[in-house]
Design an enzyme around this catalytic site. Structure first.
Site, PDB file in Angstrom:
ATOM      1  N   ASP A 195       1.422   0.944   8.700  1.00  0.00           N
ATOM      2  CA  ASP A 195       1.177   0.134  10.109  1.00  0.00           C
ATOM      3  C   ASP A 195       2.095  -0.189  11.168  1.00  0.00           C
ATOM      4  O   ASP A 195       1.961  -0.433  12.067  1.00  0.00           O
ATOM      5  CB  ASP A 195       1.016  -1.295   9.456  1.00  0.00           C
ATOM      6  CG  ASP A 195      -0.531  -1.222   8.393  1.00  0.00           C
ATOM      7  OD1 ASP A 195      -1.426  -0.664   8.753  1.00  0.00           O
ATOM      8  OD2 ASP A 195      -0.618  -2.350   7.534  1.00  0.00           O
TER       9      ASP A 195
ATOM     10  N   GLY B 236       0.790  -1.390   0.012  1.00  0.00           N
ATOM     11  CA  GLY B 236       0.009   0.088   0.124  1.00  0.00           C
ATOM     12  C   GLY B 236       0.827   1.180   0.016  1.00  0.00           C
ATOM     13  O   GLY B 236       2.005   1.317   0.521  1.00  0.00           O
TER      14      GLY B 236
ATOM     15  N   THR C  55       5.647   1.516   5.565  1.00  0.00           N
ATOM     16  CA  THR C  55       4.373   0.988   5.962  1.00  0.00           C
ATOM     17  C   THR C  55       3.709   1.672   6.901  1.00  0.00           C
ATOM     18  O   THR C  55       4.256   2.208   8.012  1.00  0.00           O
ATOM     19  CB  THR C  55       4.245  -0.587   6.352  1.00  0.00           C
ATOM     20  OG1 THR C  55       2.905  -0.867   7.048  1.00  0.00           O
ATOM     21  CG2 THR C  55       5.400  -0.620   7.431  1.00  0.00           C
TER      22      THR C  55
ATOM     23  N   ARG D 108      -3.934   7.929   4.549  1.00  0.00           N
ATOM     24  CA  ARG D 108      -2.703   7.572   4.421  1.00  0.00           C
ATOM     25  C   ARG D 108      -2.126   8.261   2.842  1.00  0.00           C
ATOM     26  O   ARG D 108      -1.228   7.801   2.320  1.00  0.00           O
ATOM     27  CB  ARG D 108      -2.847   5.841   4.044  1.00  0.00           C
ATOM     28  CG  ARG D 108      -3.516   5.486   2.984  1.00  0.00           C
ATOM     29  CD  ARG D 108      -3.338   3.730   2.578  1.00  0.00           C
ATOM     30  NE  ARG D 108      -3.474   3.559   1.234  1.00  0.00           N
ATOM     31  CZ  ARG D 108      -3.891   2.474   0.857  1.00  0.00           C
ATOM     32  NH1 ARG D 108      -3.534   1.270   1.540  1.00  0.00           N
ATOM     33  NH2 ARG D 108      -4.260   2.233  -0.453  1.00  0.00           N
TER      34      ARG D 108
ATOM     35  N   ARG E  89      -5.334  -3.270  10.420  1.00  0.00           N
ATOM     36  CA  ARG E  89      -6.012  -4.480  10.551  1.00  0.00           C
ATOM     37  C   ARG E  89      -5.404  -5.402  11.691  1.00  0.00           C
ATOM     38  O   ARG E  89      -6.318  -6.091  12.175  1.00  0.00           O
ATOM     39  CB  ARG E  89      -5.735  -5.207   9.174  1.00  0.00           C
ATOM     40  CG  ARG E  89      -6.862  -6.024   8.546  1.00  0.00           C
ATOM     41  CD  ARG E  89      -7.899  -5.372   8.241  1.00  0.00           C
ATOM     42  NE  ARG E  89      -9.127  -6.252   7.720  1.00  0.00           N
ATOM     43  CZ  ARG E  89     -10.283  -5.840   7.766  1.00  0.00           C
ATOM     44  NH1 ARG E  89     -10.936  -4.752   8.312  1.00  0.00           N
ATOM     45  NH2 ARG E  89     -11.346  -6.626   7.286  1.00  0.00           N
TER      46      ARG E  89
ATOM     47  N   GLU F 283      -9.861  -0.054  12.456  1.00  0.00           N
ATOM     48  CA  GLU F 283     -10.505  -1.128  11.807  1.00  0.00           C
ATOM     49  C   GLU F 283     -10.717  -2.671  11.881  1.00  0.00           C
ATOM     50  O   GLU F 283     -11.787  -3.418  11.719  1.00  0.00           O
ATOM     51  CB  GLU F 283      -9.988  -0.958  10.218  1.00  0.00           C
ATOM     52  CG  GLU F 283      -8.821  -1.321   9.930  1.00  0.00           C
ATOM     53  CD  GLU F 283      -8.295  -1.422   8.272  1.00  0.00           C
ATOM     54  OE1 GLU F 283      -9.058  -1.240   7.452  1.00  0.00           O
ATOM     55  OE2 GLU F 283      -6.900  -1.250   8.116  1.00  0.00           O
TER      56      GLU F 283
ATOM     57  N   TYR G 221      -8.808   6.059   2.792  1.00  0.00           N
ATOM     58  CA  TYR G 221      -7.578   6.419   2.142  1.00  0.00           C
ATOM     59  C   TYR G 221      -7.060   7.904   2.441  1.00  0.00           C
ATOM     60  O   TYR G 221      -5.959   8.148   2.134  1.00  0.00           O
ATOM     61  CB  TYR G 221      -7.808   6.235   0.663  1.00  0.00           C
ATOM     62  CG  TYR G 221      -7.948   4.886   0.111  1.00  0.00           C
ATOM     63  CD1 TYR G 221      -7.603   3.823   0.848  1.00  0.00           C
ATOM     64  CD2 TYR G 221      -8.097   4.754  -1.093  1.00  0.00           C
ATOM     65  CE1 TYR G 221      -7.474   2.405   0.342  1.00  0.00           C
ATOM     66  CE2 TYR G 221      -8.375   3.270  -1.730  1.00  0.00           C
ATOM     67  CZ  TYR G 221      -7.829   2.377  -0.933  1.00  0.00           C
ATOM     68  OH  TYR G 221      -7.855   0.974  -1.297  1.00  0.00           O
TER      69      TYR G 221
END
Lengths: 411, 411
Positions: free
Chosen positions: B135, B12, B133, B291, B183, B238, B288
């Site tokens: 994340d 991503g 990332t 990010r 996630r 999420e 989105y």
């Protein structure tokens, strides 16, 4: 003879409503011989009814200055009906000579009535409406303070998110849906169209509340975008309705208990795309983020929000009542504007929707005329200061109340 | 002997992945005697397989410089498996001596394997993993480029939206829910906690994917916030799951046809609050937007994203392979960091979750330890330039491909 100002905010917040408060308070301070205190209704008009008047002279000068860059409603806003006789009673007790009501169409109506009833009750107050609404739906004024910053947030956000989708579309998400505010008027949705400056630029589809949702034409447009540009970027106004006049948001989804789910037209639109075209999708609902995003405010908007506060004081000192300072566009390129004034009766309870010639013939985009109107409103940046920890320096008011002079009152 | 670089982005996007590309290309240009061209795989590794190599020397210098402030993935990203023998064939055809793979744990694994297989096939390539990332879940590196900017967006957004809710809570919305990405790991949700610096500051509740959702405790916490502070501001990841391990987002809503609706844990959480406590709510899903929000990037993050690109070139020139430049924290206050290196095998396919001591004992907030770790990552602002129309000057690459040298290949 010195009189006090009573300032109150009404309705929903904007990213720059506090800039207007800042304009009022800083301008009033320039006339110490003519203006006494600036009181603010705590939580708006309800604070006036309750005789909860914030004495803004108890705030620090730097705190007042910081209002210019602080989102939210720093003095509080509450939905409440005015009770006119009580208002006048409070005004009389606190020597209020000037009532500034900062809001939209409803507030203009209230301010107008207060001026009439004050006169009737033998306590004339100069009432000035001060415009603000992110919906940009007030008549007479060229645009509404608050709108430009939301417009900038929406245009920048769809531009950025579309770059994201574009870069991954060949194997991942093909359709992105952004939901924006605008229950009745599509000004905010239209502003997203500013990001699309060349053929193929996103957003590819805008859904306006002014037009009924036509599913077949919509799907054809989405399919065309995906096949031509590789992806489709969609902006949908929360107020979009179907041909029968029902909100798409309500028609769509149910929770696990079978209750209709409030809000969220973006997932409904995304699901239609998924059902009918099978494209992988993502959706975002910016909700309050869009109307509090002071970090990406329009400089034009901040300046206008301040200017209407300033003008309210000046109109009051000129002896005006029952009026509102409005923004008048002088030229488009370069954009120039000035403050004018109008009668509150001309603003009260009238809603300015998008003219049809601002919406593209097919109903899914904006026209060059809309662009000429909208583009200047997002011109310039006006960043808040940040602290060393990387967060904006937003201010909270101390909210010291003026001593009560009246017996308690049940609102 | 001069060799070419092959750079590819994977997975991503982040708000700053292009800053890393910028770091690679600008640094490589400093060594014209040792490095030839910098090719970029169009849409990532799939472009390499298809022999679609973007020749970055055909881009303008200003275009390359603008990558530093452009969100999305300017060279394209696609989800695709590497086919190692084909990769080596393309590398050989285009005299690739250095392979830089910019991604997360999977990409580290790929880069590691490419280095092994190249040797085996008699065409050794120096493979460097380059971390990125949103994340923040890579091991070894103190943090991941891309995360800091999302963290800043989320912290600023919840701070702003909460000011909005706070100012209107007494008569309007009492509970606001913001859904953020993550996630499996709660780093992004945790970053929202940076906005809460004093007792009562929002967000009042954070829901992490690391802990099962406990409805009773959650509702008690929400009720307490509303009764104590007048409103409750909630951030939900999420990836939050119930006690049985099911995503809350999936459990929740169905569309008009009865299909489970994908995405959207925020409305599910909001509905639970409404059902059980009756509070008026609003919710937002930033999706989105978070990010790609380069407009509110962390300066720290931009600098680190650039630095890992720069370091990849330097490691290559030192003859290293199978390594990744990582960020090493030198001190917290003032925050200082440097680039170190690690073996790709230590990074590949391992996920760094939030340590339990970063999550408050009750499970709904962050600890001082988390704050010490997170706060420096959002330090500083790094605004993109804006054009006269008030929009950021983001760049699109020309993407001129190098002439093919191999027969077509079915991916």
């Amino acid at each position: 003879m010195k009189k006090n100002i009573l300032y109150a905010q009404s309705g929903g917040v904007t990213p720059v409503i506090n800039a207007t408060a800042c304009g009022v308070i800083q301008t009033a301070a320039k006339y110490p011989d003519r203006i006494g205190k600036v009181y603010a209704g705590k939580d708006g008009i309800i604070g006036v009814l309750r005789e909860e008047l914030i004495d803004t002279s108890k705030e620090s000068k730097s705190g007042i200055a910081a209002l210019r860059h602080t989102p939210g409603g720093a003095l509080g806003l509450e939905e409440s009906r005015a009770q006119y006789e009580r208002l006048i009673e409070v005004f009389r007790a606190h020597d209020i000579g000037y009532f500034f009501y900062n809001g939209g169409g409803d507030s203009s109506d209230t301010a107008h009535k207060v001026s009439q009833i004050g006169r009737k009750l033998g306590f004339p107050v100069q009432c000035i409406g001060v415009p603000k609404t992110i919906d940009n739906d007030l008549p007479v004024t060229d645009n509404c303070p608050g709108f430009g910053s939301v417009a900038k947030y929406v245009a920048v956000s769809i531009m950025e998110a579309s770059l994201d989708v574009e870069s991954m579309a060949s194997s991942s998400t093909k359709v992105f849906v952004l939901e924006v505010m605008g229950r009745h008027a599509g000004w905010i949705a239209a502003a997203a169209g500013l990001a699309a400056r060349a053929e193929g630029d996103p957003p590819h589809v805008i859904l306006f509340p002014e037009l009924p949702f036509k599913q077949r034409e919509f799907l054809a447009k989405v399919k065309h975008a995906v096949e031509t540009y590789g992806y489709c970027s969609i902006v949908v106004s929360e107020g979009v309705r179907d041909a029968e006049g029902r909100f798409l948001a309500d028609a769509g989804t149910r929770d696990a208990f079978g209750h209709a789910q409030l809000g969220g037209v973006a997932p409904v639109v995304a699901n239609i795309v998924k059902e009918k075209l099978g494209y992988k999708y993502h959706w975002a609902v910016s909700d309050y983020l869009q109307r509090s995003a002071r970090h990406i405010a329009s400089r034009t908007d901040v300046e206008q929000a301040y200017a209407v506060g300033e003008a309210a004081v000046e109109l009051a000192l000129e002896g005006k009542s029952g009026v509102m300072p409005v923004i008048k566009r002088v030229s488009n390129n370069p954009y120039r504007w000035k403050i004018a004034e109008t009668q509150l009766s001309r603003v009260a309870n009238r809603e300015k929707k998008m003219p049809r010639n601002y919406i593209a013939a097919d109903g899914f985009g904006i026209t060059p005329a809309a662009r000429r109107y909208l583009a200047p409103l997002i011109e310039g940046e006006d960043y808040p200061p940040y602290d060393r920890e990387g967060l904006p320096k937003y201010v909270r008011m101390k909210k010291v109340l003026a001593p009560r002079k009246l017996p308690p009152f049940e609102v």
